[in-house]
Design an enzyme around this catalytic site. Sequence first.
Site, short mmCIF file in Angstrom:
data_model
loop_
_atom_site.label_atom_id
_atom_site.label_comp_id
_atom_site.label_asym_id
_atom_site.label_seq_id
_atom_site.Cartn_x
_atom_site.Cartn_y
_atom_site.Cartn_z
N LYS A 110 18.47 -3.17 39.83
CA LYS A 110 19.64 -3.92 40.29
C LYS A 110 19.31 -4.53 41.63
CE LYS A 110 23.96 -4.48 38.85
NZ LYS A 110 24.37 -4.34 37.44
N1 GLU Z 1 24.67 -7.43 35.19
C1 GLU Z 1 24.80 -7.02 33.83
C2 GLU Z 1 24.91 -5.51 33.74
O1 GLU Z 1 25.23 -4.86 34.69
C3 GLU Z 1 23.70 -7.59 32.97
C4 GLU Z 1 22.33 -7.16 33.35
C5 GLU Z 1 21.25 -7.90 32.56
O2 GLU Z 1 21.55 -8.65 31.66
O3 GLU Z 1 20.08 -7.70 32.91
O4 GLU Z 1 24.77 -4.94 32.70
#
Ligand code: GLU
Length: 419
Positions: A110
């Site tokens: 993240k």
């Molecule tokens: N931000 C989204 C999540 O927390 C998608 C992450 C992604 O597609 O890599 O699941």
Amino acid sequence: MTRRHQQTMSPFEGVNYMFDQAADRLGLDGGMRHLLKMPYRELQVEVPIYRDDGSLEVFQGYRVQHDAARGPYKGGIRYHHEVNLDEVRALASLMTWKTALVDVPFGGAKGGVACDARSLSAAELERLTRRFTQRIWLILGPNRDIPAPDLNTNSQVMAWMMDEYGKRYGHTPSIVTGKPIELGGSRCREAATGEGVSITAQDAMRAIGLAEDRARVAIQGFGNVGSFAAQFLHDAGCRVVAVSDVHGAVHDPDGLDVPALREQGSGHMPLAGRSAATGRAISNAELLELDCEVLIPAAVGHVIHAGNAARIRARLVVEAANSPVVPAVDPILEENGVVIVPDILANAGGVTVSYFEWVQNLQQFPWDEDHIHKELHARMNAACEQVREVASREKVSARLAAYMIAVDAVSRARTLRGI
Ligand code: GLU
């Protein structure tokens, strides 16, 4: 751990509180526990930009890579004033468990920049995104770490990231997912997290014998995830009785006109200013405690806590946001018969279609919508079924069952690879 401590846990401690329970049940030893709990790498960077008025401002940015035993690091980038290292760690770890649970071949990561995205102009957002990309590109790569949109970021932000990365490494569409379709983005990606929320909500409704036409749904948050979830559930025959944004909520017991509300939302117009916002204005806190069957927190974390858990009246809480329920209050909800669809299951639709996008980019071959919907439904429904099966076999909550499945998959992969 005392009850008091549970209620003051940081986001990362909150995720690990669940991880530890799963690890206990799976009998993981101390070394493996430490390895799977702590992030592989954390990068903290200064992100300087010139504001439109010529002043220099420096923002704090982060990319945390939690685990890649099952595939490249994967996870979104958020722009929010509350972004900090502990929160990004927690969210990176959630991505590891989420990708494992829905069985897409990624690990967890993240990133984020601590900023008030709403106060930045489009030009400032672009400069911030390009500078942040330069600061972290050393640890990115289509086979290493693949960002995606998250809170306050979108396909345009991904387009800038891809473009900036390409200046250094050459044209690389598979470096980010959630791109505009014109630049290699996948069809259905924008709606995917909301669609996944709807798929898992409907699965849970079937499990408790609640028909769609008897389900009153309240949704906290009407951004990308909440508004698409509202649309899919509305289309499935549910009555969406309340939705909210940061300014407040609207409640209409007869049901809101979701398509009209969504249509009037261009330019981020507050809900209260839309003519389709019928019914009564209420607060976000009141929305959570409404008399309804399905409650979907789709905004930020920790909105259901010791102060309001006992007053939640919904039969189902579907966690569209990450960590909307403070872990320590799960038992209060359970005692009151509230069934929780945990975040790592409920909001996994986004990363699932991100996986499809990555596959399409690598193969240079776009999929049609039917194929994407079919694959998304198959994966989400399989994960729901597996969670239910483990929960009933092990006599644990759906959340613990989901963690057990995920932690088991990642620890097996790590053991097979070696260190
Ligand atoms: N931000 C989204 C999540 O927390 C998608 C992450 C992604 O597609 O890599 O699941």
